[in-house]
Design a protein around this motif. Structure first.
Motif, PDB file in Angstrom:
ATOM      1  N   THR A  57       0.853  -1.192   0.000  1.00 33.31           N
ATOM      2  CA  THR A  57       0.000   0.000   0.000  1.00 33.31           C
ATOM      3  C   THR A  57       0.892   1.247   0.000  1.00 33.31           C
ATOM      4  O   THR A  57       2.079   1.175   0.327  1.00 33.31           O
ATOM      5  CB  THR A  57      -0.910   0.029   1.247  1.00 33.31           C
ATOM      6  N   ALA A  58       0.305   2.367  -0.348  1.00 31.60           N
ATOM      7  CA  ALA A  58       1.053   3.626  -0.370  1.00 31.60           C
ATOM      8  C   ALA A  58       1.571   3.964   1.025  1.00 31.60           C
ATOM      9  O   ALA A  58       2.686   4.458   1.188  1.00 31.60           O
ATOM     10  CB  ALA A  58       0.166   4.750  -0.894  1.00 31.60           C
ATOM     11  N   ARG A  59       0.767   3.674   2.029  1.00 33.71           N
ATOM     12  CA  ARG A  59       1.187   3.951   3.408  1.00 33.71           C
ATOM     13  C   ARG A  59       2.387   3.098   3.799  1.00 33.71           C
ATOM     14  O   ARG A  59       3.316   3.577   4.451  1.00 33.71           O
ATOM     15  CB  ARG A  59       0.022   3.718   4.349  1.00 33.71           C
ATOM     16  N   THR A  60       2.397   1.837   3.402  1.00 32.19           N
ATOM     17  CA  THR A  60       3.518   0.950   3.712  1.00 32.19           C
ATOM     18  C   THR A  60       4.795   1.429   3.030  1.00 32.19           C
ATOM     19  O   THR A  60       5.865   1.441   3.644  1.00 32.19           O
ATOM     20  CB  THR A  60       3.194  -0.498   3.290  1.00 32.19           C
ATOM     21  N   VAL A  61       4.699   1.845   1.777  1.00 36.27           N
ATOM     22  CA  VAL A  61       5.873   2.362   1.060  1.00 36.27           C
ATOM     23  C   VAL A  61       6.399   3.603   1.765  1.00 36.27           C
ATOM     24  O   VAL A  61       7.611   3.750   1.977  1.00 36.27           O
ATOM     25  CB  VAL A  61       5.532   2.665  -0.421  1.00 36.27           C
ATOM     26  N   SER A  62       5.503   4.477   2.168  1.00 35.76           N
ATOM     27  CA  SER A  62       5.904   5.701   2.859  1.00 35.76           C
ATOM     28  C   SER A  62       6.594   5.378   4.181  1.00 35.76           C
ATOM     29  O   SER A  62       7.629   5.961   4.512  1.00 35.76           O
ATOM     30  CB  SER A  62       4.676   6.581   3.100  1.00 35.76           C
ATOM     31  N   ILE A  63       6.045   4.449   4.929  1.00 34.60           N
ATOM     32  CA  ILE A  63       6.644   4.056   6.209  1.00 34.60           C
ATOM     33  C   ILE A  63       8.006   3.421   5.987  1.00 34.60           C
ATOM     34  O   ILE A  63       8.969   3.702   6.720  1.00 34.60           O
ATOM     35  CB  ILE A  63       5.695   3.116   6.987  1.00 34.60           C
TER      36      ILE A  63
END
Length: 188
Positions: A57-63
């Motif tokens: 997910t985009a959130r996982t990539v960001s984290i």
């Protein structure tokens, strides 16, 4: 001379804490929804990062992009007390700078102007002081960290026969016990 070294040390420590704080804040920002949206807008058009969105997910990539920044910031602060960590902090800073630079070189819109500056120029201006400080931390750790050397001390003891004063040279034997080798300090 001693006063200058105190001022220099204070300036160095404040520089490390300031740069580390920025890295930690940039890393924490990637955990927020606005940080995720900002990262996604930059990475979804990138040929390497766009493939991550097929299974993350985009959130996982960001984290995943924020964790190394937080870790490096904490490592930089810890290197102020534990000089041995300076090499890892220095190398980590170089890796983050190099990865940001490689990202910007391969990013399609890197040279587009935004607020009068290209994104590439803004990233380099932000990351160049961190690179310089990372090199300084690494170099400083090489000078501050000295592996402990065994200390040879001489103690005055009296010989068992109390004939003449003898100097004792403590030496560690194979079993790590300290043995005393008497050395006559007066020559006959």
């Amino acid at each position: 001379m001693k006063e200058n070294s105190k001022i220099e040390k204070l300036g160095y420590n404040l520089s490390v804490i300031g740069a580390a704080s920025l890295l930690i804040l940039f890393g924490i920002q990637k955990f927020t929804f606005s940080g995720t949206a900002g990262i996604k807008s930059m990475t979804e058009g990138h040929f390497v990062f766009s493939t991550l969105y097929t299974f993350l997910t985009a959130r996982t990539v960001s984290i995943l992009l924020g964790i190394p920044q937080i870790a490096l910031g904490l490592l930089m602060i810890a290197s102020l007390r534990m000089a041995g960590l300076g090499k890892a902090a220095g190398i980590g800073g170089i890796v983050i700078f190099a990865s940001s630079l490689l990202f910007l070189i391969s990013y399609p819109d890197a040279w587009m102007l935004g607020a009068g500056f290209s994104q590439t120029v803004l990233f380099i201006v932000r990351d160049l002081p961190n690179l310089a400080l990372s090199l300084r931390i690494w170099g400083d750790s090489r000078h501050r960290y000295v592996s402990p050397q065994p200390q040879i001390t001489r103690k005055k003891i009296n010989s068992p026969r109390r004939i003449s004063p003898v100097s004792c040279l403590p030496i560690k034997d194979a079993s790590k016990k300290v043995i005393c080798i008497p050395i006559n300090i007066y020559s006959n």
